[in-house]
Write a protein that holds these residues in place. Structure first.
Motif, PDB file in Angstrom:
ATOM      1  N   SER A  54       0.824  -1.145  -0.147  1.00 24.75           N
ATOM      2  CA  SER A  54      -0.006   0.016   0.194  1.00 24.75           C
ATOM      3  C   SER A  54       1.043   1.145  -0.090  1.00 24.75           C
ATOM      4  N   VAL A  55       2.209   1.119   0.499  1.00 19.09           N
ATOM      5  CA  VAL A  55       2.938   2.250   0.535  1.00 19.09           C
ATOM      6  C   VAL A  55       4.098   2.396  -0.581  1.00 19.09           C
ATOM      7  N   SER A  56       3.918   1.306  -1.529  1.00 17.56           N
ATOM      8  CA  SER A  56       4.659   1.166  -2.663  1.00 17.56           C
ATOM      9  C   SER A  56       4.433   2.312  -3.575  1.00 17.56           C
ATOM     10  N   ASP A  57       5.532   2.777  -4.388  1.00 13.37           N
ATOM     11  CA  ASP A  57       5.316   3.892  -5.585  1.00 13.37           C
ATOM     12  C   ASP A  57       4.344   3.568  -6.516  1.00 13.37           C
ATOM     13  N   ALA A  58       3.823   4.451  -6.946  1.00 14.04           N
ATOM     14  CA  ALA A  58       2.407   4.160  -7.916  1.00 14.04           C
ATOM     15  C   ALA A  58       1.197   3.705  -7.420  1.00 14.04           C
ATOM     16  N   VAL A  59       1.171   3.343  -6.077  1.00 15.05           N
ATOM     17  CA  VAL A  59      -0.064   2.777  -5.505  1.00 15.05           C
ATOM     18  C   VAL A  59      -0.788   4.053  -4.835  1.00 15.05           C
ATOM     19  N   GLN A  60      -2.032   3.932  -5.441  1.00 13.46           N
ATOM     20  CA  GLN A  60      -3.147   4.979  -4.973  1.00 13.46           C
ATOM     21  C   GLN A  60      -3.584   4.610  -3.760  1.00 13.46           C
ATOM     22  N   TYR A  61      -4.293   3.148  -3.790  1.00 12.28           N
ATOM     23  CA  TYR A  61      -5.031   2.758  -2.628  1.00 12.28           C
ATOM     24  C   TYR A  61      -5.051   0.973  -2.951  1.00 12.28           C
ATOM     25  N   VAL A  62      -5.162   0.310  -1.825  1.00 10.20           N
ATOM     26  CA  VAL A  62      -5.380  -1.038  -2.162  1.00 10.20           C
ATOM     27  C   VAL A  62      -6.891  -1.312  -1.255  1.00 10.20           C
ATOM     28  N   GLN A  63      -7.587  -2.295  -1.910  1.00 17.72           N
ATOM     29  CA  GLN A  63      -8.983  -2.624  -1.554  1.00 17.72           C
ATOM     30  C   GLN A  63      -9.202  -4.153  -1.748  1.00 17.72           C
ATOM     31  N   HIS A  64     -10.170  -4.621  -1.261  1.00 20.01           N
ATOM     32  CA  HIS A  64     -10.803  -5.931  -1.758  1.00 20.01           C
ATOM     33  C   HIS A  64     -11.338  -5.632  -2.933  1.00 20.01           C
ATOM     34  N   PRO A  65     -11.053  -6.489  -3.996  1.00 17.43           N
ATOM     35  CA  PRO A  65     -11.777  -6.260  -5.305  1.00 17.43           C
ATOM     36  C   PRO A  65     -13.266  -6.084  -5.284  1.00 17.43           C
ATOM     37  N   LEU A  66     -13.819  -5.178  -5.891  1.00 15.36           N
ATOM     38  CA  LEU A  66     -15.040  -4.728  -5.892  1.00 15.36           C
ATOM     39  C   LEU A  66     -15.942  -5.840  -6.774  1.00 15.36           C
ATOM     40  N   ARG A  67     -17.031  -6.357  -6.184  1.00 15.24           N
ATOM     41  CA  ARG A  67     -17.886  -7.227  -6.990  1.00 15.24           C
ATOM     42  C   ARG A  67     -18.529  -6.230  -7.920  1.00 15.24           C
ATOM     43  N   ILE A  68     -18.049  -6.177  -9.289  1.00 14.01           N
ATOM     44  CA  ILE A  68     -18.793  -5.162  -9.891  1.00 14.01           C
ATOM     45  C   ILE A  68     -19.796  -5.732 -10.990  1.00 14.01           C
ATOM     46  N   ASN A  69     -20.073  -7.274 -10.849  1.00 15.19           N
ATOM     47  CA  ASN A  69     -21.267  -7.599 -11.483  1.00 15.19           C
ATOM     48  C   ASN A  69     -22.158  -8.278 -10.475  1.00 15.19           C
ATOM     49  N   ARG A  70     -23.330  -7.707 -10.830  1.00 13.49           N
ATOM     50  CA  ARG A  70     -24.477  -8.312  -9.500  1.00 13.49           C
ATOM     51  C   ARG A  70     -25.716  -8.101  -9.999  1.00 13.49           C
ATOM     52  N   LEU A  71     -26.693  -9.113  -9.457  1.00 13.95           N
ATOM     53  CA  LEU A  71     -27.874  -8.989  -9.903  1.00 13.95           C
ATOM     54  C   LEU A  71     -28.502  -7.641  -9.508  1.00 13.95           C
ATOM     55  N   PRO A  72     -29.222  -7.107 -10.382  1.00 16.29           N
ATOM     56  CA  PRO A  72     -29.902  -6.068  -9.845  1.00 16.29           C
ATOM     57  C   PRO A  72     -31.180  -6.239  -9.099  1.00 16.29           C
ATOM     58  N   ARG A  73     -31.996  -4.973  -8.735  1.00 17.03           N
ATOM     59  CA  ARG A  73     -33.272  -5.288  -7.756  1.00 17.03           C
ATOM     60  C   ARG A  73     -33.913  -6.435  -8.422  1.00 17.03           C
ATOM     61  N   GLU A  74     -34.838  -6.958  -7.672  1.00 19.38           N
ATOM     62  CA  GLU A  74     -35.750  -7.837  -7.894  1.00 19.38           C
ATOM     63  C   GLU A  74     -36.716  -7.477  -9.129  1.00 19.38           C
ATOM     64  N   GLU A  75     -36.695  -8.122 -10.313  1.00 13.02           N
ATOM     65  CA  GLU A  75     -37.556  -7.897 -11.341  1.00 13.02           C
ATOM     66  C   GLU A  75     -38.447  -8.636 -11.768  1.00 13.02           C
TER      67      GLU A  75
END
Length: 894
Positions: A54-75
């Protein structure tokens, strides 16, 4: 104790320098598992090395991978629509009945339970070659294939709609969890020649809502690989979005009550037993350095009401240490019990500027924000949906499908945070689904595959190139709903296919010149001419359908029209394309290139008619002028209207340094403003004294002292409002033209400013006194690219070279024995200023030119040129350049 290893954890590193971060990961014993260039690197890291990373050069921020695909609201709610509603409402059934089934490959990014896959509804069960599942974190995959117990019927329902719309489509399925995995899926789609994808999933905030951010970068990556991406527009307009602009109260808490009064506690009621957040965002701070970003903390409370609620959690990502201006991203809370709800209090801890209050956004992917504190506008400003890329189509929902109540109450609305309209289009939703029967499948999740299926029909029919052009055609084929013009509820409107296209008439046709050019279209409001629905200016990537057969100028029997098309007041540099309506591929070739915003650029074109119209694709945006010069109608043996090509020949050059042909009695000078110069064709050129009605010429302006235009016209005719060539000071510009003869049998060229004039004759059009034959009749073909030196195995044309190019015989539509070709020639990436000369390969190099170009600029010009007996042309360039040839027809031989 020995032999223990540091456990591995999955991380996502935000960065603009991927190589540096990848080196740091490797140096610390980690393994890179994916990346999005300039945005993030995903990796497995030893847990004990994460802090050091996290303090290495060029690192802006370290996070757990975001789950960017997920089911939307009940349809899956409501009562089912009739089977085939979306197919009939979009007219896809008519295209299917005409034999157009969308025989192409379509990709779907979703979650799938393949145990409910019904081959009758969805086609063959996807085998391993049709599945991509790289997930390393969530258990979504087994051996690279979809793990149905961890999947969902949702993706199967999406597939069913695609197949309803495009029964000929071959489906490729991808399930991914993270941004880097989604980019890997794009590589897989491209490897399998999948150029249409649809995604009906939600995503948490990862950018400022202006079309930038990691997921939007994946969209750009897909577009660069020729993919058209369709995406559900979101179901957040009713409950899932709030936007707060009143700043903070005296205690530093965000005020959720816009306008008079103060409310610092926001109620969010659970849906499906919980509340989940896309995030809390203050996008105005997005690109600021950490010490200038407001650092908020979020208090999460739970209870029946504000007075009885108790705190349960404090969320505080360290913006001061590089975290983006986001909180509560991808956070889920179980909320059970009668009347229980979550309550939010957001406190500004540091760096808040009272003089520039933040706009704070709260977004949920399930959970209902309290009435009076939620809003529909800006709810679409989420990853993928907010993309700026013109190859992305965000889709809103019409629910019920018959449109009886208009846009669905839940369908997310724009604008984006940078003010662009979203969604791009809307489509029927709440449609019959074997997966969800007896309920309908609704939401924008159902709308997106409807549009992707429509795109498959269009692409399968060869009506657009994938990527941006196919997206532009889909956006064009929509019925405007709501306020006139594009809006933030419907986009350009509800998609609707026209009647299935009929093939353009390919009969041999004779030319008839109009007595004078007739303006068919001028979209500029101050000088508008044309059908009332075509008033400009137009945004980029627009398509204009211009009726020709019903114009009253061109007869309904015409097969093609000869026009001069002018781009003016363009928004950007790009190309413009003229083609038969639904009779050629949008984006498949170019008619002219506009090299700078606002530039006036004309070009001559012979355009076959499709459905009685021509279409003009204008990625440049701006305004368009179309002047008709004449037309072609079917003919058997004919005396009049035949094109007789000759070896190209220069017949006028007013530059004294060139000692070129000039009229008798000419005194050397640069033609003055308002002067007309007569063109005298020498007797040895091959143009007879009688039996002709018009000359086919290339007209060039050069060494101009200022901006102006040339007009080629019959000698003795007064100059009109139309132009043949537009020029700027010091430049060289050329355009092809078919010019009727004046009473004395000659043509003249008028200049509006001081400019030298060059005219090269390519042939002539016969009149009624010429012999009647079938030679020289025009046969339109579907416009297409026949040669491109940028494509392997071709290469850039070297300076001083004459490169032969075969243009007849298989695989081309132009047959052997054709006498001449109608084409558009483009120079691209030239090393310097120069010219292109096209001439028969069995002829000698002529003193003429077809196209003038400058360094590193795309320039195009039309040309009607005599072919060699073997069907080839030589293309001479005096300066190295790429050469591109687009063909729209040919002239018959003897």
């Amino acid at each position: 104790m020995t032999g223990l290893r540091d456990p591995l954890v999955s991380v996502e590193v935000l960065t603009t320098d991927n190589p540096a971060v990848e080196r740091a990961i490797n140096d610390l014993g980690g393994t890179v598992t994916g990346s999005v260039d300039g945005h993030l690197v995903q990796a497995f890291m030893p847990a004990g090395a994460v802090d050091q990373l996290s303090v290495s050069d060029a690192v802006q921020y370290v996070q757990h991978p975001l789950r960017i695909n997920r089911l939307p609201r009940e349809e899956a709610v409501g009562t089912g629509a009739l089977v085939g509603d979306e197919v009939q409402l979009t007219n896809a059934n008519l295209w299917q009945q005409a034999g157009i089934t969308g025989a192409t490959r379509v990709g779907i990014i979703d979650f799938f339970d393949l145990t409910v896959w019904n081959p009758t509804e969805n086609g063959p069960v996807p085998d391993a070659a049709h599945q991509f599942c790289p997930d390393l974190i969530e258990g979504l995959c087994v051996g690279g294939q979809i793990n149905s117990p961890m999947g969902d019927p949702h993706g199967v329902a999406v597939a069913e709609i695609v197949k309803d719309m495009a029964p000929g489509a071959e489906l490729f399925l991808a399930t991914t969890a993270t941004t880097a995995e989604t980019q890997a899926a794009i590589d897989w789609f491209a490897l399998n020649n999948v150029h249409i994808i649809t995604r009906s999933l939600g995503a948490p905030y990862d950018g400022p809502g202006d079309g930038t951010g990691p997921l939007d970068a994946v969209v750009d990556y897909a577009a660069a690989r020729g993919i058209t991406w369709f995406n559900s527009g979101g179901n957040d307009a009713a409950f899932g979005y709030g936007r707060y602009t009143d700043g903070i109260d005296s205690s530093g808490y965000v005020d959720f009550l816009n306008g008079p009064g103060v409310d610092t506690m926001l109620r969010v009621d659970p849906q499906s037993g919980g509340v989940a957040f896309d995030g809390i965002r203050w996008a105005n701070d997005w690109n600021l350095p950490p010490d200038q970003i407001t650092d908020y903390s979020v208090e999460v409370w739970q209870g029946v009401n504000e007075t009885s609620a108790t705190p349960v959690l404090l969320l505080d990502d360290p913006q001061i240490s590089g975290a983006p201006p986001l909180e509560a991203v991808d956070r889920f809370f179980n909320v059970t019990g009668a009347g229980q709800a979550l309550f939010l209090r957001i406190h500004a801890d540091r760096n808040y500027s009272p003089s520039a209050p933040d706009t704070v956004e709260v977004a949920t992917f399930f959970g209902a924000i309290e009435p009076g504190r939620r809003s529909a506008p800006f709810s679409s400003a989420k990853p993928v949906v907010d993309s700026r890329n013109p190859a992305l189509v965000a889709v809103g929902a019409i629910d019920p499908a018959n449109g009886s109540t208009g846009v669905a109450f839940y369908s997310s609305q724009g604008p984006t945070n940078d003010g662009r309209i979203k969604p791009d289009v809307s489509a029927p939703s709440c449609v019959a689904s074997s997966v969800y029967a007896p309920m309908c499948f609704n939401g924008t999740s159902a709308a997106s595959p409807v549009v992707a299926g429509m795109a498959a029909l269009l692409f399968g029919q060869g009506l657009a190139v994938t990527g941006m052009p196919l997206a532009a055609l889909v956006k064009h084929l929509a019925v405007d709903l709501g306020p006139p013009g594009p809006d933030n509820a419907y986009g350009t409107g509800e998609i609707r296919l026209p009647a299935p296209p009929t093939a353009p008439t390919l009969q041999p046709s004779a030319f008839t010149a109009l007595g004078a050019p007739v303006r068919l279209l001028d979209t500029r409001p101050a000088s508008f001419v044309g059908p009332g629905n075509l008033v400009g200016p137009y945004p980029q990537y627009s398509i204009i359908d211009l009726p020709i057969s019903t114009s009253g100028v061109i007869p309904p029997t015409a097969t093609s029209v000869a026009v001069n098309i002018t781009s003016t007041e363009s928004v950007s540099q790009f190309y413009i394309q003229a083609l038969p309506t639904l009779g050629g591929a949008i984006g498949g070739f170019s008619t002219m290139n506009v090299t700078a915003p606002g530039q006036n650029r004309p070009n001559f074109a012979v355009v076959p008619l499709g459905q009685g119209s021509i279409s003009i694709f204008i990625p440049t945006g701006g305004n368009i002028i179309v002047d008709a010069m004449g037309y072609f109608t079917p003919s058997a043996a004919s005396a009049a209207g035949r094109f007789v090509p000759i070896n190209p020949r220069r017949t006028l050059d007013t530059r004294p340094t060139e000692a070129g042909p000039v009229p008798a009695g000419w005194v050397a000078h640069e033609p003055a403003p308002g002067e007309s110069v007569r063109v005298q064709v020498p007797a040895d050129v091959g143009v007879p004294a009688t039996g002709l009605s018009a000359l086919v010429v290339n007209v060039t302006a050069t060494d101009s002292i200022g901006a102006g235009f040339l007009q080629a016209l019959p000698t003795g005719t007064a100059a009109g409002q139309t132009s043949t060539v537009n020029y700027v000071a010091g430049g060289t510009a050329a355009t092809h033209a078919i010019v009727p003869l004046g009473a004395d049998g000659t043509i003249s060229v008028y200049t509006s400013n001081s400019s030298h004039i060059v005219v090269d004759v390519m042939g002539y059009i016969t009149d009624a006194t010429a012999p009647a034959t079938t030679a020289g009749l025009f046969v339109p073909v579907a416009p297409n690219r026949y040669y491109d030196s940028r494509s392997v195995p071709n290469s850039m044309h070297a300076a001083g070279s004459s490169v032969p190019v075969q243009l007849t015989g298989p695989p081309f539509a132009v047959p052997a024995g054709a006498a001449a070709i109608s084409m558009n020639i483009t120079s691209d990436s030239a090393s310097g200023s120069g010219f292109v000369t096209a001439y028969p390969s069995d002829g000698s190099f002529p003193l003429s030119s077809n196209l003038n170009y400058v360094a590193a600029t795309s320039v195009a010009n039309a040309a009607l040129v005599k072919l060699a007996a073997g069907g080839s042309l030589n293309f001479y360039v005096n300066t190295a350049t790429h050469v591109i040839i687009d063909v729209n027809g040919y002239f018959t031989g003897t």
